[in-house]
Design a protein around this motif. Sequence first.
Motif, PDB file in Angstrom:
ATOM      1  N   CYS A   1     101.043   8.466   2.158  1.00 56.16           N
ATOM      2  CA  CYS A   1     101.136   9.932   2.296  1.00 56.16           C
ATOM      3  C   CYS A   1     102.607  10.352   2.423  1.00 56.16           C
ATOM      4  O   CYS A   1     103.044  11.320   1.794  1.00 56.16           O
TER       5      CYS A   1
ATOM      6  N   GLU B   1      93.747  12.636  -5.600  1.00 54.61           N
ATOM      7  CA  GLU B   1      93.562  14.043  -5.972  1.00 54.61           C
ATOM      8  C   GLU B   1      92.082  14.420  -6.070  1.00 54.61           C
ATOM      9  O   GLU B   1      91.704  15.542  -5.768  1.00 54.61           O
TER      10      GLU B   1
ATOM     11  N   GLY C   1      89.876  13.122  -4.216  1.00 53.42           N
ATOM     12  CA  GLY C   1      89.298  12.983  -2.875  1.00 53.42           C
ATOM     13  C   GLY C   1      88.443  11.744  -2.717  1.00 53.42           C
ATOM     14  O   GLY C   1      87.675  11.622  -1.768  1.00 53.42           O
TER      15      GLY C   1
ATOM     16  N   ASN D   1      91.758  17.082  -3.408  1.00 50.02           N
ATOM     17  CA  ASN D   1      93.054  17.513  -2.878  1.00 50.02           C
ATOM     18  C   ASN D   1      93.749  18.376  -3.938  1.00 50.02           C
ATOM     19  O   ASN D   1      94.611  17.907  -4.684  1.00 50.02           O
TER      20      ASN D   1
ATOM     21  N   PHE E   1      98.279  17.278   2.984  1.00 49.47           N
ATOM     22  CA  PHE E   1      97.067  16.578   3.421  1.00 49.47           C
ATOM     23  C   PHE E   1      96.297  17.224   4.565  1.00 49.47           C
ATOM     24  O   PHE E   1      95.195  16.784   4.859  1.00 49.47           O
TER      25      PHE E   1
ATOM     26  N   GLU F   1      93.831  19.472   6.419  1.00 51.51           N
ATOM     27  CA  GLU F   1      92.681  20.289   6.022  1.00 51.51           C
ATOM     28  C   GLU F   1      92.285  21.155   7.204  1.00 51.51           C
ATOM     29  O   GLU F   1      91.702  20.660   8.163  1.00 51.51           O
TER      30      GLU F   1
END
Lengths: 74, 139
Positions: free
Chosen positions: A47, A36, A38, A4, A62, A64
């Motif tokens: 979150c 971070e 993942g 991330n 967050f 994608e």
Amino acid sequence: MGKNLTMKSVRAMKDLTQAELAEKVGVSRQTINLIEKGDYNPTINLCLRIAKVLETSLDTLFWEDDNHEETKLG
Amino acid sequence: MKKPNWDERQTFVNYRLSHHALMIVFGLLLVNALIKSNFEISWADPISETIILIVIPGMYYITRSIFNDAYIGTKDTIRKNIISFLVLALIFGLSSIFVYDGPYIDGGLTQSTAPLIASGFFVYIAFLHIIKRLISTTE
């Protein structure tokens, strides 16, 4: 799940270390590090807390999209 | 609202490891029962036996929990944990001096080995914390 990098860069823009963000969110530094990297999928509650502390949206941190996935896979 | 001691990831990891540790306890109890009933071997005094059957899954749980960064909560400090376990190790180590009457009797571990095993267990946990701290500082 890939790294991330968005969360990492937003955190860096806010001039926060992983430990400082962890303290504000109420989690351990390792948890922020794993998010971070993942390696950990946070719950929606976590979150939201991270998004509030970083003063940004959940999508920014967050979400994608396909392009992002392609970039990561490429 | 009171801040929880473990965050959500740590809680999840600890639940999963607790389940594994419970399965190890069941397995050890089963193996111990089979050995005792089929071979009529008493490999340890009941107290030492119990301590060993607790220590083995305990070592599994604590080792994995520490190395998954799930043992120390968000409020605890690693230094406090190291000191606490070393104090416990010292107390059990000293108490073993007064009750120690050799490691074996009739081919099994004596009751006096129980505090030594417990002491070793606490030293092991303190040692793991130190190793983990060294790893974390070099990261």
